[in-house]
Design an enzyme around this catalytic site. Structure first.
Site, PDB file in Angstrom:
ATOM      1  N   SER A 132       0.868  -1.172   0.000  1.00  0.00           N
ATOM      2  CA  SER A 132       0.000   0.000   0.000  1.00  0.00           C
ATOM      3  C   SER A 132       0.898   1.212   0.000  1.00  0.00           C
ATOM      4  O   SER A 132       2.045   1.124   0.447  1.00  0.00           O
ATOM      5  CB  SER A 132      -0.857   0.026   1.260  1.00  0.00           C
ATOM      6  N   TYR A 145      -1.563  -1.348  10.849  1.00  0.00           N
ATOM      7  CA  TYR A 145      -1.760  -1.605   9.418  1.00  0.00           C
ATOM      8  C   TYR A 145      -0.565  -1.076   8.629  1.00  0.00           C
ATOM      9  O   TYR A 145       0.051  -1.798   7.836  1.00  0.00           O
ATOM     10  CB  TYR A 145      -3.050  -0.952   8.922  1.00  0.00           C
TER      11      TYR A 145
HETATM   12  N1  LIG Z   1      -8.700  -0.416  -0.968  1.00  0.00           N
HETATM   13  C1  LIG Z   1      -7.669   0.367  -0.775  1.00  0.00           C
HETATM   14  O1  LIG Z   1      -7.811   1.573  -0.763  1.00  0.00           O
HETATM   15  C2  LIG Z   1      -6.307  -0.214  -0.603  1.00  0.00           C
HETATM   16  C3  LIG Z   1      -5.219   0.658  -0.685  1.00  0.00           C
HETATM   17  C4  LIG Z   1      -3.938   0.158  -0.581  1.00  0.00           C
HETATM   18  C5  LIG Z   1      -3.755  -1.199  -0.392  1.00  0.00           C
HETATM   19  N2  LIG Z   1      -4.823  -2.062  -0.288  1.00  0.00           N
HETATM   20  C6  LIG Z   1      -4.527  -3.490  -0.111  1.00  0.00           C
HETATM   21  O2  LIG Z   1      -5.039  -4.187  -1.209  1.00  0.00           O
HETATM   22  C7  LIG Z   1      -5.304  -5.521  -0.857  1.00  0.00           C
HETATM   23  C8  LIG Z   1      -6.671  -5.886  -1.390  1.00  0.00           C
HETATM   24  O3  LIG Z   1      -7.647  -5.110  -0.763  1.00  0.00           O
HETATM   25  P1  LIG Z   1      -8.967  -4.585  -1.460  1.00  0.00           P
HETATM   26  O4  LIG Z   1      -8.906  -3.124  -1.475  1.00  0.00           O
HETATM   27  O5  LIG Z   1      -9.199  -5.293  -2.715  1.00  0.00           O
HETATM   28  O6  LIG Z   1     -10.040  -4.925  -0.343  1.00  0.00           O
HETATM   29  P2  LIG Z   1     -11.173  -6.000  -0.234  1.00  0.00           P
HETATM   30  O7  LIG Z   1     -12.135  -5.840  -1.350  1.00  0.00           O
HETATM   31  O8  LIG Z   1     -11.683  -5.815   1.126  1.00  0.00           O
HETATM   32  O9  LIG Z   1     -10.422  -7.367  -0.359  1.00  0.00           O
HETATM   33  C9  LIG Z   1      -9.558  -7.812   0.638  1.00  0.00           C
HETATM   34  C10 LIG Z   1      -9.343  -9.297   0.551  1.00  0.00           C
HETATM   35  O10 LIG Z   1      -8.449  -9.655   1.596  1.00  0.00           O
HETATM   36  C11 LIG Z   1      -8.891 -10.844   2.217  1.00  0.00           C
HETATM   37  N3  LIG Z   1      -8.897 -10.739   3.686  1.00  0.00           N
HETATM   38  C12 LIG Z   1      -9.410  -9.759   4.441  1.00  0.00           C
HETATM   39  N4  LIG Z   1      -9.299 -10.054   5.746  1.00  0.00           N
HETATM   40  C13 LIG Z   1      -8.688 -11.241   5.815  1.00  0.00           C
HETATM   41  C14 LIG Z   1      -8.301 -12.070   6.883  1.00  0.00           C
HETATM   42  N5  LIG Z   1      -8.515 -11.729   8.161  1.00  0.00           N
HETATM   43  N6  LIG Z   1      -7.685 -13.224   6.611  1.00  0.00           N
HETATM   44  C15 LIG Z   1      -7.462 -13.584   5.333  1.00  0.00           C
HETATM   45  N7  LIG Z   1      -7.825 -12.842   4.284  1.00  0.00           N
HETATM   46  C16 LIG Z   1      -8.431 -11.684   4.523  1.00  0.00           C
HETATM   47  C17 LIG Z   1     -10.302 -11.065   1.789  1.00  0.00           C
HETATM   48  O11 LIG Z   1     -10.279 -12.341   1.236  1.00  0.00           O
HETATM   49  P3  LIG Z   1     -11.418 -13.432   1.421  1.00  0.00           P
HETATM   50  O12 LIG Z   1     -12.559 -12.801   2.133  1.00  0.00           O
HETATM   51  O13 LIG Z   1     -11.703 -13.790   0.008  1.00  0.00           O
HETATM   52  O14 LIG Z   1     -10.760 -14.542   2.173  1.00  0.00           O
HETATM   53  C18 LIG Z   1     -10.618 -10.034   0.758  1.00  0.00           C
HETATM   54  O15 LIG Z   1     -10.979 -10.620  -0.474  1.00  0.00           O
HETATM   55  C19 LIG Z   1      -5.167  -5.600   0.648  1.00  0.00           C
HETATM   56  O16 LIG Z   1      -3.933  -6.184   0.970  1.00  0.00           O
HETATM   57  C20 LIG Z   1      -5.180  -4.155   1.067  1.00  0.00           C
HETATM   58  O17 LIG Z   1      -4.443  -3.943   2.231  1.00  0.00           O
HETATM   59  C21 LIG Z   1      -6.089  -1.581  -0.399  1.00  0.00           C
END
Ligand SMILES: NC(=O)c1ccc[n+]([C@@H]2O[C@H](COP(=O)([O-])OP(=O)(O)OC[C@H]3O[C@@H](n4cnc5c(N)ncnc54)[C@H](OP(=O)(O)O)[C@@H]3O)[C@@H](O)[C@H]2O)c1
Lengths: 272, 306
Positions: A132, A145
């Site tokens: 991130s 985080y």
């Molecule tokens: N959205 C943003 O603004 C943002 C910005 C920077 C980085 N990120 C990073 O991008 C990645 C993907 O996030 P996203 O934005 O696509 O969010 P998302 O739609 O909430 O997806 C997150 C995924 O992570 C998995 N996850 C969440 N909690 C978990 C747990 N306790 N144990 C195992 N798996 C878990 C879930 O997988 P399942 O439910 O399928 O198991 C979910 O599909 C993450 O690493 C996040 O930190 C997000």
């Protein structure tokens, strides 16, 4: 021959968008999730839902075995699963603390552990860690985080050395804010921190609405998918990439400005 | 996180048109992540304006060749009138600025923006140097401060022409252009007199009155003895003070004033080189040209050609 992709946290957001995009581009995608029922109505021949809990090495090994038995290889690993704990350090409890690193850091390492051997033997592989841009900034309430994402950055840099002789390249993507399920489902909040009588109430009321607003008005997860394909297709791709227009200036700024000047910008940007 | 700088992510030497109509334009050129210039060329006798609202520590140098502009500092609600034919050095560390280019038949304006981290590479171990002063100035809270304003001189225009003439597809465009910008900065910064804060009152007093006298009389300056007398001191003391304050000899200082004046006269284009040499106090044109070259790196005839 289609390349084999393993991606974690594939049931929503960037994970889901990437799975679909790579499947459309002739990759065979093993889309893993804790709950594969969420992937049941995808109906794409190139996407194979697979149950995986990244907090359990056993569960990971089982999933990787299934892939290996079928194809005898894993070409690309995308470590995407992650969530965010919103808590002050004063308020966090032991489980919250351990769990944040258990998923974002140790979970990622466990999946690496299970797949690196296969990549090493086939003498090729790509590992892409979804970190991130918060993996290069400090922010209050997000100490755990952000520092977990700092750890991911360190893992990328170290593994690149460790795996270079086996033709395995490792990259980080540092997304800006993206409109996914992240703010809706995967921000875990500490009750004490969010109590109206908390000593941090002022900070909470200032910062959290901004962050949630920025995530929900963020970029489209598809951009991450496009970036991932770019990285896969380019042997010479740089170590890190930022995605999202807001994050574009981010890495050069972080490199060029002093810590203090960078901090000044962060404070103004988040009104803290 | 926004910034005025950091506009170059995948290319260097990036040209962006902020405005363009027939042969008029306001062009922004990013040379690197910390060096940007605006090249403004307007003919339609209408006001034009643009804003800069950011959190950047920077030095801004507007140069008006033709036309003038008004710089409005919206944070302090203060207006700076930037007149035709001037070169101005401003500093800012957090800005909300409106640049209003005044109505004119012809406006040719160049504005250079330099980020603090560019200056930082060139800091001197001597704290009194202008570059250190500028850098320190923008480490504090400054919305917009005018540090120096001087008439436009021939050498500055000559260097600016080199900057503007370079094109994005030139061989080594970016490094060439940055080289010219550094040359411009060195030349401009050199013209700003910096006074050491640790000087004694009498040293400041003597150097000031000596400078005032020389500014009036450098074409035909008094002897050092007379000068010392006029400054109510003796020769030895005067020489010492001069060395300390201006980092040069009295003769060196006179020469600097003469050459700077010549540089301004060259810009006017009224006189030929022989006339300019005599005008600033040199009997021989060749000698004058040689000194000019030693000091500025170009011959006066090159500046007159433009
Ligand atoms: N959205 C943003 O603004 C943002 C910005 C920077 C980085 N990120 C990073 O991008 C990645 C993907 O996030 P996203 O934005 O696509 O969010 P998302 O739609 O909430 O997806 C997150 C995924 O992570 C998995 N996850 C969440 N909690 C978990 C747990 N306790 N144990 C195992 N798996 C878990 C879930 O997988 P399942 O439910 O399928 O198991 C979910 O599909 C993450 O690493 C996040 O930190 C997000």
């Amino acid at each position: 021959m289609s390349k084999i992709v393993l991606i974690t946290g594939a049931s929503s957001g960037m994970g889901l968008a990437t799975s679909k995009y790579l499947a459309n581009n002739n990759f065979i995608v093993y889309a893993t999730s804790r709950d594969i029922s969420k992937l049941s109505n995808l109906n794409k021949t190139n996407i194979i839902p697979l149950s995986m809990d990244i907090t359990s090495q056993e569960s990971i090994n089982r999933a990787v075995d299934i892939i290996y038995n079928k194809h005898k290889r894993v070409d690309i690993l995308i470590n995407n699963a992650g969530y965010g704990l919103v808590s002050t350090i004063e308020d966090m409890d032991e489980d919250e603390m351990l769990n944040q690193y258990n998923v974002n850091v140790f979970g990622l390492l466990r999946v690496c552990k299970a797949t690196i051997g296969i990549m090493r033997k086939q003498n090729s592989g790509i590992i892409i860690n979804i970190s991130s841009f918060l993996g290069k900034i400090g922010l209050p309430l997000l100490t755990l985080y952000n520092s977990s994402k700092y750890a991911v950055e360190g893992i990328t840099d170290s593994l690149r050395h460790e795996l270079k002789d086996f033709n395995i390249r490792v990259h980080s993507i540092l997304p800006g804010f993206f409109d996914t399920q992240f703010a809706r489902d995967n921000l875990v909040t500490n009750l004490q921190t969010f109590d109206e009588n908390s000593a941090y109430a002022n900070l909470v009321s200032k910062l959290t609405p901004i962050i949630i607003e920025q995530i929900n008005n963020g970029n489209d997860a598809q951009e991450v998918a496009l970036m991932i394909l770019k990285i896969i297709n380019n042997d010479k791709f740089p170590v890190r990439a930022t995605v999202g227009d807001k994050a574009k200036k981010f890495l050069p700024m972080r490199k060029e400005l002093s810590d203090e000047d960078f901090e000044r910008r962060v404070r103004q940007y988040y009104n803290i | 996180m926004e910034s005025f700088f950091f506009n170059i992510t995948d290319t260097s030497y990036k040209v962006t048109y902020l405005y363009s109509h027939k042969n008029e334009y306001i062009k922004r050129v990013d040379i690197s992540n910390g060096i940007v210039f605006f090249n403004i060329f307007l003919q339609s006798n209408r006001e034009k304006s643009f804003q800069i609202n950011n959190l950047d520590r920077m030095v801004m140098i507007p140069v008006t060749k033709k036309g003038s502009l008004r710089l409005h500092d919206n944070i302090k609600d203060k207006v700076f009138e930037i007149k035709e034919n001037t070169i101005n050095i401003f500093t800012s560390s957090r800005q909300d600025l409106s640049f209003n280019i005044s109505k004119a038949q012809n406006s040719e304006i160049f504005i250079l923006f330099i980020a603090d981290f560019v200056l930082k590479r060139y800091l001197s171990s001597k704290q009194t140097e202008i570059i250190n002063f500028l850098y320190q100035n923008i480490q504090d809270e400054v919305s917009c401060e005018l540090i120096d304003t001087k008439p436009t001189d021939a050498l500055s225009l000559y260097i600016i022409d080199k900057i503007l003439d370079s094109k994005s597809d030139d061989l080594m465009a970016s490094i060439r252009c940055e080289h010219n910008i550094l040359e411009f900065m060195i030349h401009r910064f050199n013209l700003v007199d910096m006074l050491d804060e640790e000087l004694h009152d009498d040293e400041v007093c003597i150097s000031r009155s000596a400078k005032d006298i020389l500014l009036r009389s450098y074409i035909n300056p008094p002897s050092i003895e007379t000068l010392a007398h006029l400054c109510a001191t003796n020769e030895t003391k005067l020489k010492k003070v001069f060395k300390k304050v201006y980092n040069t000899t009295i003769y060196g200082y006179i020469q600097k004033l003469r050459l700077e004046k010549a540089n301004l006269l060259l810009k006017e284009q009224y006189l030929n080189i022989g006339e300019i040499a005599r005008e600033v106090g040199y009997k021989h044109q060749g000698h004058f040209s040689k000194l000019f070259f030693e000091s500025f790196g170009v011959y006066p005839k090159d500046l007159l050609k433009k």
